[in-house]
Design a protein around this motif. Sequence first.
Motif, PDB file in Angstrom:
ATOM      1  N   LEU A 122     -20.317 -37.444 -33.330  1.00  0.00           N
ATOM      2  CA  LEU A 122     -19.559 -38.672 -33.068  1.00  0.00           C
ATOM      3  C   LEU A 122     -19.574 -38.933 -31.564  1.00  0.00           C
ATOM      4  O   LEU A 122     -19.933 -38.055 -30.783  1.00  0.00           O
ATOM      5  N   SER A 123     -19.140 -40.112 -31.164  1.00  0.00           N
ATOM      6  CA  SER A 123     -19.002 -40.375 -29.727  1.00  0.00           C
ATOM      7  C   SER A 123     -17.668 -39.792 -29.251  1.00  0.00           C
ATOM      8  O   SER A 123     -16.735 -39.628 -30.046  1.00  0.00           O
ATOM      9  N   VAL A 124     -17.596 -39.491 -27.969  1.00  0.00           N
ATOM     10  CA  VAL A 124     -16.349 -38.974 -27.387  1.00  0.00           C
ATOM     11  C   VAL A 124     -15.242 -40.011 -27.563  1.00  0.00           C
ATOM     12  O   VAL A 124     -14.088 -39.679 -27.831  1.00  0.00           O
ATOM     13  N   LYS A 125     -15.609 -41.293 -27.450  1.00  0.00           N
ATOM     14  CA  LYS A 125     -14.631 -42.383 -27.600  1.00  0.00           C
ATOM     15  C   LYS A 125     -14.006 -42.354 -28.998  1.00  0.00           C
ATOM     16  O   LYS A 125     -12.791 -42.525 -29.151  1.00  0.00           O
ATOM     17  N   THR A 126     -14.830 -42.094 -30.024  1.00  0.00           N
ATOM     18  CA  THR A 126     -14.308 -42.011 -31.397  1.00  0.00           C
ATOM     19  C   THR A 126     -13.325 -40.850 -31.512  1.00  0.00           C
ATOM     20  O   THR A 126     -12.262 -40.978 -32.127  1.00  0.00           O
ATOM     21  N   VAL A 127     -13.686 -39.713 -30.913  1.00  0.00           N
ATOM     22  CA  VAL A 127     -12.795 -38.539 -30.943  1.00  0.00           C
ATOM     23  C   VAL A 127     -11.474 -38.881 -30.263  1.00  0.00           C
ATOM     24  O   VAL A 127     -10.395 -38.608 -30.801  1.00  0.00           O
ATOM     25  N   GLU A 128     -11.547 -39.516 -29.092  1.00  0.00           N
ATOM     26  CA  GLU A 128     -10.320 -39.908 -28.365  1.00  0.00           C
ATOM     27  C   GLU A 128      -9.463 -40.845 -29.220  1.00  0.00           C
ATOM     28  O   GLU A 128      -8.247 -40.687 -29.294  1.00  0.00           O
ATOM     29  N   ASN A 129     -10.114 -41.831 -29.857  1.00  0.00           N
ATOM     30  CA  ASN A 129      -9.380 -42.787 -30.694  1.00  0.00           C
ATOM     31  C   ASN A 129      -8.698 -42.099 -31.871  1.00  0.00           C
ATOM     32  O   ASN A 129      -7.559 -42.418 -32.227  1.00  0.00           O
ATOM     33  N   GLN A 130      -9.399 -41.132 -32.490  1.00  0.00           N
ATOM     34  CA  GLN A 130      -8.832 -40.410 -33.636  1.00  0.00           C
ATOM     35  C   GLN A 130      -7.639 -39.537 -33.216  1.00  0.00           C
ATOM     36  O   GLN A 130      -6.654 -39.445 -33.934  1.00  0.00           O
ATOM     37  N   ILE A 131      -7.744 -38.915 -32.037  1.00  0.00           N
ATOM     38  CA  ILE A 131      -6.617 -38.111 -31.517  1.00  0.00           C
ATOM     39  C   ILE A 131      -5.428 -39.033 -31.249  1.00  0.00           C
ATOM     40  O   ILE A 131      -4.285 -38.728 -31.594  1.00  0.00           O
TER      41      ILE A 131
END
Length: 193
Positions: free
Chosen positions: A156-165
Amino acid sequence: MQLTDTDILEAIRQGNERVFEVVFRKYYQALCNYAFGLLKDMDDAEEIVQGMFLKVWDQRQDLEITVSLKSYLYRAVHNTCLNRIKHLKIQDTYRQHVGDFMENNHVSATDELYKAELEARIAEAIEKLPEQCRLIFRMSRFEELKYQEIANELQLSVKTVENQIGKALKILRQELAEYLPSILWLGLLLFHH
Protein backbone atom coordinates in the motif's frame (compact mmCIF):
# COMPACT_ATOMS: atom_id res chain seq x y z
CA MET A 1 3.90 25.66 4.92
CA GLN A 2 5.68 25.94 8.26
CA LEU A 3 3.36 27.01 11.07
CA THR A 4 4.65 29.47 13.67
CA ASP A 5 4.11 28.91 17.40
CA THR A 6 1.42 31.60 17.27
CA ASP A 7 -0.42 29.75 14.47
CA ILE A 8 -0.13 26.44 16.33
CA LEU A 9 -1.44 27.92 19.59
CA GLU A 10 -4.35 29.58 17.82
CA ALA A 11 -5.26 26.30 16.10
CA ILE A 12 -5.10 24.40 19.41
CA ARG A 13 -7.22 27.08 21.15
CA GLN A 14 -9.81 26.56 18.43
CA GLY A 15 -9.84 22.81 19.07
CA ASN A 16 -7.84 21.66 16.04
CA GLU A 17 -7.03 18.03 16.91
CA ARG A 18 -4.82 17.51 13.86
CA VAL A 19 -2.44 20.34 14.87
CA PHE A 20 -2.43 19.15 18.47
CA GLU A 21 -1.59 15.62 17.30
CA VAL A 22 1.36 16.97 15.26
CA VAL A 23 2.69 18.80 18.34
CA PHE A 24 2.15 15.66 20.44
CA ARG A 25 4.06 13.45 17.99
CA LYS A 26 6.87 15.97 17.60
CA TYR A 27 7.64 16.42 21.31
CA TYR A 28 6.29 13.34 23.12
CA GLN A 29 9.34 11.05 23.09
CA ALA A 30 11.86 13.80 23.84
CA LEU A 31 9.73 15.02 26.77
CA CYS A 32 9.45 11.45 28.11
CA ASN A 33 13.23 11.11 27.93
CA TYR A 34 13.63 14.43 29.72
CA ALA A 35 11.18 13.42 32.49
CA PHE A 36 12.91 10.04 32.78
CA GLY A 37 16.20 11.86 33.41
CA LEU A 38 14.59 13.52 36.43
CA LEU A 39 12.47 10.64 37.75
CA LYS A 40 14.49 7.55 36.71
CA ASP A 41 11.19 5.77 36.03
CA MET A 42 9.84 5.57 32.46
CA ASP A 43 6.26 4.73 33.52
CA ASP A 44 6.14 7.83 35.72
CA ALA A 45 7.80 9.89 32.99
CA GLU A 46 5.22 8.84 30.38
CA GLU A 47 2.36 9.40 32.80
CA ILE A 48 3.55 12.95 33.50
CA VAL A 49 4.01 13.83 29.82
CA GLN A 50 0.61 12.36 28.90
CA GLY A 51 -1.00 14.25 31.78
CA MET A 52 0.65 17.49 30.70
CA PHE A 53 -0.65 17.11 27.12
CA LEU A 54 -4.16 16.30 28.38
CA LYS A 55 -4.05 19.38 30.61
CA VAL A 56 -2.95 21.56 27.68
CA TRP A 57 -5.85 20.20 25.61
CA ASP A 58 -8.40 20.53 28.43
CA GLN A 59 -7.35 24.14 29.12
CA ARG A 60 -6.62 25.06 25.48
CA GLN A 61 -9.01 28.02 25.38
CA ASP A 62 -7.16 29.73 28.25
CA LEU A 63 -3.69 28.85 26.95
CA GLU A 64 -1.28 31.78 27.31
CA ILE A 65 2.32 31.06 26.34
CA THR A 66 4.87 33.87 26.56
CA VAL A 67 7.92 31.73 25.68
CA SER A 68 8.34 29.33 22.75
CA LEU A 69 5.98 26.35 22.63
CA LYS A 70 8.93 23.98 23.12
CA SER A 71 10.14 25.90 26.21
CA TYR A 72 6.62 25.93 27.61
CA LEU A 73 6.23 22.14 27.25
CA TYR A 74 9.62 21.41 28.80
CA ARG A 75 8.96 23.80 31.69
CA ALA A 76 5.55 22.23 32.36
CA VAL A 77 7.09 18.73 32.44
CA HIS A 78 9.99 19.95 34.61
CA ASN A 79 7.67 21.52 37.21
CA THR A 80 5.39 18.47 37.30
CA CYS A 81 8.41 16.18 37.78
CA LEU A 82 9.64 18.30 40.71
CA ASN A 83 6.17 18.13 42.28
CA ARG A 84 6.12 14.36 41.77
CA ILE A 85 9.54 14.00 43.45
CA LYS A 86 8.30 16.05 46.44
CA HIS A 87 5.09 14.01 46.56
CA LEU A 88 7.03 10.73 46.47
CA LYS A 89 9.21 11.85 49.39
CA ILE A 90 6.08 12.67 51.43
CA GLN A 91 4.54 9.36 50.36
CA ASP A 92 7.63 7.42 51.47
CA THR A 93 7.45 8.99 54.92
CA TYR A 94 3.74 8.15 55.13
CA ARG A 95 4.36 4.55 54.10
CA GLN A 96 6.88 4.09 56.89
CA HIS A 97 4.20 5.06 59.40
CA VAL A 98 1.26 3.18 57.90
CA GLY A 99 3.10 0.08 56.69
CA ASP A 100 3.97 -0.94 53.16
CA PHE A 101 1.91 -4.08 52.93
CA MET A 102 -1.63 -2.73 53.27
CA GLU A 103 -1.19 0.34 51.13
CA ASN A 104 0.69 -1.37 48.31
CA ASN A 105 -1.83 -4.20 48.07
CA HIS A 106 -4.80 -1.84 48.07
CA VAL A 107 -3.33 0.37 45.35
CA SER A 108 -2.20 -2.49 43.11
CA ALA A 109 -5.57 -4.30 43.39
CA THR A 110 -7.46 -1.16 42.35
CA ASP A 111 -5.02 -0.43 39.54
CA GLU A 112 -5.20 -3.98 38.20
CA LEU A 113 -9.00 -3.95 38.18
CA TYR A 114 -9.15 -0.68 36.28
CA LYS A 115 -6.41 -1.77 33.90
CA ALA A 116 -8.14 -5.09 33.15
CA GLU A 117 -11.46 -3.35 32.46
CA LEU A 118 -9.78 -0.78 30.24
CA GLU A 119 -7.84 -3.43 28.29
CA ALA A 120 -11.05 -5.41 27.69
CA ARG A 121 -12.83 -2.31 26.38
CA ILE A 122 -9.89 -1.42 24.13
CA ALA A 123 -9.76 -4.97 22.72
CA GLU A 124 -13.52 -4.84 21.97
CA ALA A 125 -13.16 -1.45 20.29
CA ILE A 126 -10.26 -2.67 18.12
CA GLU A 127 -12.31 -5.71 17.04
CA LYS A 128 -15.03 -3.36 15.74
CA LEU A 129 -12.62 -1.68 13.30
CA PRO A 130 -13.01 -2.52 9.58
CA GLU A 131 -10.72 -5.41 8.59
CA GLN A 132 -7.92 -3.51 6.78
CA CYS A 133 -8.07 -0.70 9.29
CA ARG A 134 -7.77 -3.19 12.18
CA LEU A 135 -4.85 -5.02 10.55
CA ILE A 136 -2.89 -1.81 9.94
CA PHE A 137 -3.62 -0.50 13.43
CA ARG A 138 -2.39 -3.74 15.04
CA MET A 139 0.76 -3.80 12.92
CA SER A 140 1.51 -0.22 13.95
CA ARG A 141 0.62 -0.37 17.63
CA PHE A 142 1.32 -3.96 18.65
CA GLU A 143 4.01 -5.11 16.24
CA GLU A 144 5.63 -1.65 16.41
CA LEU A 145 6.11 -1.46 12.64
CA LYS A 146 6.70 1.93 11.06
CA TYR A 147 4.23 3.24 8.46
CA GLN A 148 6.73 2.58 5.65
CA GLU A 149 7.23 -1.04 6.82
CA ILE A 150 3.46 -1.62 6.90
CA ALA A 151 3.07 -0.06 3.46
CA ASN A 152 5.80 -2.33 2.05
CA GLU A 153 4.37 -5.47 3.64
CA LEU A 154 0.78 -4.82 2.53
CA GLN A 155 1.79 -3.25 -0.81
CA LEU A 156 0.00 0.00 0.00
CA SER A 157 1.08 3.63 -0.11
CA VAL A 158 2.30 5.27 3.10
CA LYS A 159 -0.56 7.77 2.68
CA THR A 160 -3.11 4.92 2.77
CA VAL A 161 -1.50 3.56 5.95
CA GLU A 162 -1.62 7.03 7.54
CA ASN A 163 -5.28 7.45 6.54
CA GLN A 164 -6.20 4.03 7.98
CA ILE A 165 -4.43 4.81 11.29
CA GLY A 166 -6.28 8.15 11.41
CA LYS A 167 -9.57 6.36 10.77
CA ALA A 168 -8.79 3.79 13.49
CA LEU A 169 -8.00 6.51 16.03
CA LYS A 170 -11.21 8.36 15.21
CA ILE A 171 -13.33 5.21 15.65
CA LEU A 172 -11.53 4.28 18.90
CA ARG A 173 -12.09 7.76 20.31
CA GLN A 174 -15.83 7.37 19.64
CA GLU A 175 -15.99 3.80 21.01
CA LEU A 176 -14.07 4.72 24.17
CA ALA A 177 -15.75 8.10 24.71
CA GLU A 178 -16.92 7.23 28.24
CA TYR A 179 -13.29 6.90 29.32
CA LEU A 180 -12.40 10.42 28.19
CA PRO A 181 -10.30 12.31 29.02
CA SER A 182 -8.03 9.66 30.59
CA ILE A 183 -7.55 7.79 27.34
CA LEU A 184 -8.35 10.53 24.86
CA TRP A 185 -5.00 9.95 23.19
CA LEU A 186 -4.81 6.22 23.78
CA GLY A 187 -4.04 5.35 20.18
CA LEU A 188 -1.22 7.87 20.13
CA LEU A 189 0.17 6.86 23.48
CA LEU A 190 0.64 3.17 22.74
CA PHE A 191 3.47 3.70 20.27
CA HIS A 192 4.78 6.66 18.36
CA HIS A 193 5.86 6.98 14.74
